[in-house]
Design an enzyme around this catalytic site. Structure first.
Site, short mmCIF file in Angstrom:
data_model
loop_
_atom_site.label_atom_id
_atom_site.label_comp_id
_atom_site.label_asym_id
_atom_site.label_seq_id
_atom_site.Cartn_x
_atom_site.Cartn_y
_atom_site.Cartn_z
N GLY A 141 0.87 -1.17 0.00
CA GLY A 141 0.00 0.00 0.00
C GLY A 141 0.90 1.22 0.00
N ALA A 142 0.69 2.11 -0.99
CA ALA A 142 1.66 3.21 -1.20
C ALA A 142 1.99 4.03 0.06
CB ALA A 142 1.16 4.10 -2.34
N ARG A 154 10.14 -0.91 -4.74
CA ARG A 154 8.91 -1.05 -5.54
C ARG A 154 8.77 0.21 -6.40
NH1 ARG A 154 3.71 -3.46 -3.02
NH2 ARG A 154 3.46 -3.98 -5.22
N GLN A 196 -5.34 -9.00 -2.12
CA GLN A 196 -5.43 -7.95 -1.08
C GLN A 196 -6.88 -7.71 -0.66
OE1 GLN A 196 -3.56 -7.73 -3.82
NE2 GLN A 196 -1.73 -6.49 -3.53
N ASP A 255 -1.60 4.48 -6.35
CA ASP A 255 -0.16 4.32 -6.10
C ASP A 255 0.64 5.48 -6.64
OD1 ASP A 255 -1.14 1.42 -5.76
OD2 ASP A 255 0.91 1.48 -4.99
N ASN A 295 -3.05 2.29 -10.10
CA ASN A 295 -3.49 1.59 -8.89
C ASN A 295 -3.46 0.09 -9.20
OD1 ASN A 295 -4.49 1.71 -6.14
ND2 ASN A 295 -6.43 0.96 -6.93
N LYS A 296 -3.78 -0.70 -8.20
CA LYS A 296 -3.72 -2.16 -8.34
C LYS A 296 -4.37 -2.63 -9.65
CE LYS A 296 -2.11 -4.45 -6.25
NZ LYS A 296 -0.73 -4.82 -6.60
O1 MRU Z 1 0.72 -4.10 -4.42
P1 MRU Z 1 0.10 -3.32 -3.30
O2 MRU Z 1 -0.69 -4.15 -2.36
O3 MRU Z 1 1.13 -2.44 -2.60
O4 MRU Z 1 -0.91 -2.35 -4.03
C1 MRU Z 1 -1.68 -1.48 -3.25
C2 MRU Z 1 -2.64 -0.67 -4.02
O5 MRU Z 1 -2.72 -0.75 -5.22
C3 MRU Z 1 -3.46 0.32 -3.23
O6 MRU Z 1 -4.72 0.45 -3.80
C4 MRU Z 1 -2.75 1.66 -3.24
O7 MRU Z 1 -1.42 1.53 -2.81
C5 MRU Z 1 -3.43 2.66 -2.40
S1 MRU Z 1 -3.28 2.26 -0.70
C6 MRU Z 1 -3.90 3.50 0.23
#
Ligand code: MRU
Length: 344
Positions: free
Chosen positions: A47-48, A89, A195, A236, A246-247
């Site tokens: 999560g960013a 990342r 997730q 992200d 985003n994801k």
């Molecule tokens: O690969 P991840 O689990 O780090 O990806 C997370 C996401 O895509 C979230 O939606 C994003 O970071 C926003 S979290 C507040």
């Protein structure tokens, strides 16, 4: 909330190991900047915003380990550690944003090798609290967009687990509920890392939300039946024109929402906005290991040797986004001007 994503201690931090959820709640000890790198890279924390805050503490831990009193060598060693942390990342902008902010403190004329580590600890703690504060403010702005008695779809986990606390997209839903609105939530399971199933479902259930888990390919059909009134996701990295990384799977949800006339909101703090990237096409998309796709909970579900792609993120063009919810207010299209004003 019965858990903390990250707990700062005097000479280390504790990270909730999100890979073990929902079955096991275990904290791992992060004592060095390399531990912080591994925790981020291997997704014990993800999560960013949570990645950014973890990396900030990683910079502090790195600084503590430097043994020279020569200011130039000290800074050179710290900068090397920072470059390494940033490489953990590539898509989450909060990571480089946080590390560079920490470097700014180390580089400030007021610091010497003997004072830097203490100043960095203070800054990391400040960022931790600022993130929670931003989420609460974002939540209050975003809650106004969520109608009473609505059902909201979310993708991935943009909750307390993905931040220092409270959450971005889930913060909006928490705020709406705290404001007395009755809401139901649909959580996409979010293959391949799950997730949504493992983290969003768990965190919302812990907090007593009315949450229903669906697999990613069910969202369109739910929308077609009129079962979803709004979508709220996190981000992200957001480009200067409002395109949102985003994801992976977020893009599909946004397109489906547009086709069905459903508002699609993105909630993110200003630390996720990257003014140096003009449009989404400039965003680097992290490609993750093959085993995440060909296994589920350690069990292989595809033939040996099959070709696999595993982009961890996608980019949703700004034209599909109804509004960007930030801690400083809600930005509506056209986004360029609003984003410029946000970042001052
Ligand atoms: O690969 P991840 O689990 O780090 O990806 C997370 C996401 O895509 C979230 O939606 C994003 O970071 C926003 S979290 C507040």
């Amino acid at each position: 909330m019965a858990f903390f994503t990250l707990i700062p201690k005097k000479d280390h931090i504790l990270l909730l190991d999100q890979r073990l959820l929902p079955g096991t709640t275990r904290y791992i000890r992060i004592r060095t900047y390399r531990d912080a790198f591994d925790g981020i890279r291997q997704m014990a924390v993800r999560g960013a915003p949570a990645i950014g805050v973890t990396a900030a503490f990683g910079v502090w831990l790195g600084a503590r380990s430097i043994r020279t009193n020569d200011p130039r060598r000290y800074l050179a060693e710290l900068e090397k550690m920072c470059r390494h942390l940033i490489s953990a990342r590539p898509t989450a902008y909060n990571l480089s944003w946080a590390v560079n902010r920490m470097l700014g403190v180390a580089r400030s004329g007021r610091q010497t090798p003997s004072t830097t580590a203490a100043a960095l600890y203070k800054e990391a703690v400040r960022m931790y609290h600022e993130d929670i504060d931003a989420n609460r403010k974002m939540g209050a702005f975003g809650a106004r967009l969520i109608k009473n008695n609505s059902t909201v779809l979310t993708h991935c986990n943009a909750g307390a687990l993905a931040t220092a606390g409270y959450g971005t997209a889930l913060g909006v839903l928490r705020s709406a509920q705290e404001a007395g609105k009755h809401i139901r939530i649909f959580a996409d399971e979010t293959r391949p890392f799950l997730q949504g199933a493992r983290l969003t479902a768990w965190e919302l259930q812990q907090d007593g939300f009315d949450v229903t888990l669906i697999t990613d390919n069910m969202a369109g059909w739910m929308m077609k039946q009129g079962l979803i009134n709004a979508c709220v996701v996190g981000a992200d990295r957001i480009a200067a024109n409002g395109d949102v990384a985003n994801k992976v799977g977020t893009y599909s949800v946004a397109v489906l929402a547009r086709v069905h006339g459903i508002p699609f909101y993105v909630a993110a703090p200003s630390s996720t906005f990257d003014p140096a990237i003009a449009t989404g096409s400039g965003i680097v998309i992290e490609e993750r290991p093959v085993h995440e796709v060909i296994t589920i909970a350690g069990k292989q579900i595809a033939p040996n040797g099959i070709k696999v792609r595993n982009p961890a993120f996608d980019v949703t063009p700004a034209k599909y986004i109804t509004a960007l919810i930030t801690e400083k207010g809600v930005i509506f299209p056209p986004y360029k001007k609003g984003i410029r004003a946000l970042l001052g």
